[in-house]
Design a protein around this motif. Structure first.
Motif, short mmCIF file in Angstrom:
data_model
loop_
_atom_site.label_atom_id
_atom_site.label_comp_id
_atom_site.label_asym_id
_atom_site.label_seq_id
_atom_site.Cartn_x
_atom_site.Cartn_y
_atom_site.Cartn_z
N MET A 1 19.78 -3.74 7.36
CA MET A 1 19.59 -4.33 6.49
C MET A 1 21.51 -4.45 6.23
SD MET A 1 18.11 -4.79 3.81
CE MET A 1 17.54 -6.32 3.05
N PRO A 2 20.86 -5.75 6.05
CA PRO A 2 22.91 -6.10 6.21
C PRO A 2 23.63 -5.60 4.80
CG PRO A 2 21.18 -8.02 5.32
CD PRO A 2 20.30 -6.99 5.68
N LYS A 3 24.65 -5.98 4.24
CA LYS A 3 25.40 -5.28 3.87
C LYS A 3 25.42 -6.33 2.61
CE LYS A 3 29.19 -3.21 6.35
NZ LYS A 3 29.04 -1.17 5.23
N ASN A 4 25.50 -5.33 1.09
CA ASN A 4 25.29 -6.49 0.20
C ASN A 4 23.67 -7.15 -0.15
OD1 ASN A 4 28.76 -6.46 -0.13
ND2 ASN A 4 28.10 -8.08 1.32
N GLU A 54 12.75 6.09 -6.41
CA GLU A 54 12.05 5.60 -5.20
C GLU A 54 12.82 4.14 -5.18
OE1 GLU A 54 7.17 3.94 -5.03
OE2 GLU A 54 8.39 3.01 -6.66
N LEU A 55 13.38 3.78 -3.70
CA LEU A 55 14.23 2.68 -3.65
C LEU A 55 13.38 1.61 -3.13
CD1 LEU A 55 16.83 4.48 -1.53
CD2 LEU A 55 16.69 4.00 -3.57
N GLU A 60 9.95 -4.15 -1.01
CA GLU A 60 8.95 -3.02 -0.98
C GLU A 60 9.54 -2.12 -0.84
OE1 GLU A 60 7.87 -1.77 3.96
OE2 GLU A 60 8.78 -4.29 3.47
N ALA A 61 8.98 -1.11 -1.28
CA ALA A 61 9.26 0.22 -1.50
C ALA A 61 9.75 1.18 0.12
CB ALA A 61 8.18 1.27 -1.75
N LEU A 90 18.98 1.14 4.79
CA LEU A 90 19.53 0.57 6.45
C LEU A 90 18.29 -0.64 7.84
CD1 LEU A 90 22.67 3.27 7.35
CD2 LEU A 90 22.33 0.34 6.54
N ASN A 91 16.94 0.84 7.29
CA ASN A 91 16.10 0.13 8.56
C ASN A 91 15.79 -0.85 7.72
OD1 ASN A 91 17.09 1.79 10.94
ND2 ASN A 91 15.73 3.43 10.03
N ALA A 92 15.09 -0.52 6.68
CA ALA A 92 14.71 -2.01 6.22
C ALA A 92 14.86 -3.65 6.17
CB ALA A 92 14.36 -1.83 3.99
#
Length: 93
Positions: A1-4, A54-55, A60-61, A90-92
């Motif tokens: 996952m990109p920053k921001n 939950e994030l 998407e969770a 980070l993996n999302a």
């Protein structure tokens, strides 16, 4: 996952030390800190499900845990659940 990235941190009410059931953010401080230090924008959102964290990334969770399992206060660097949550974000994509 990109920053921001925008991460929605959904959390439910829980009872602490016999007190009434309420939405509290004390156990979210470390998780919030870890995610913002990575450059993500974190939005807190109250939900009615008890004891849940939950994030959400891109609607998407990507991570879910019991709020009582997170460490109280602190910066989240030593909390293993914060590390798992950070990696999930980070993996999302």
């Amino acid at each position: 996952m990109p920053k921001n990235a925008v991460v929605i941190l959904r959390y439910g009410p829980y009872s602490a030390v016999g007190l009434s059931v309420e939405h509290r953010t004390f156990r979210l401080e470390g998780l919030y800190t870890v995610l913002t230090e990575d450059g993500h924008q974190v939005i807190l959102e109250k939900v009615e499900d008890w004891n849940v964290v939950e994030l959400m990334v891109n609607e998407e969770a990507v991570f879910r845990c019991n709020i009582k399992d997170l460490e109280f206060g602190g910066d989240g660097k030593l909390d293993p659940l914060c590390k798992k949550a950070r990696q999930a974000v980070l993996n999302a994509y």
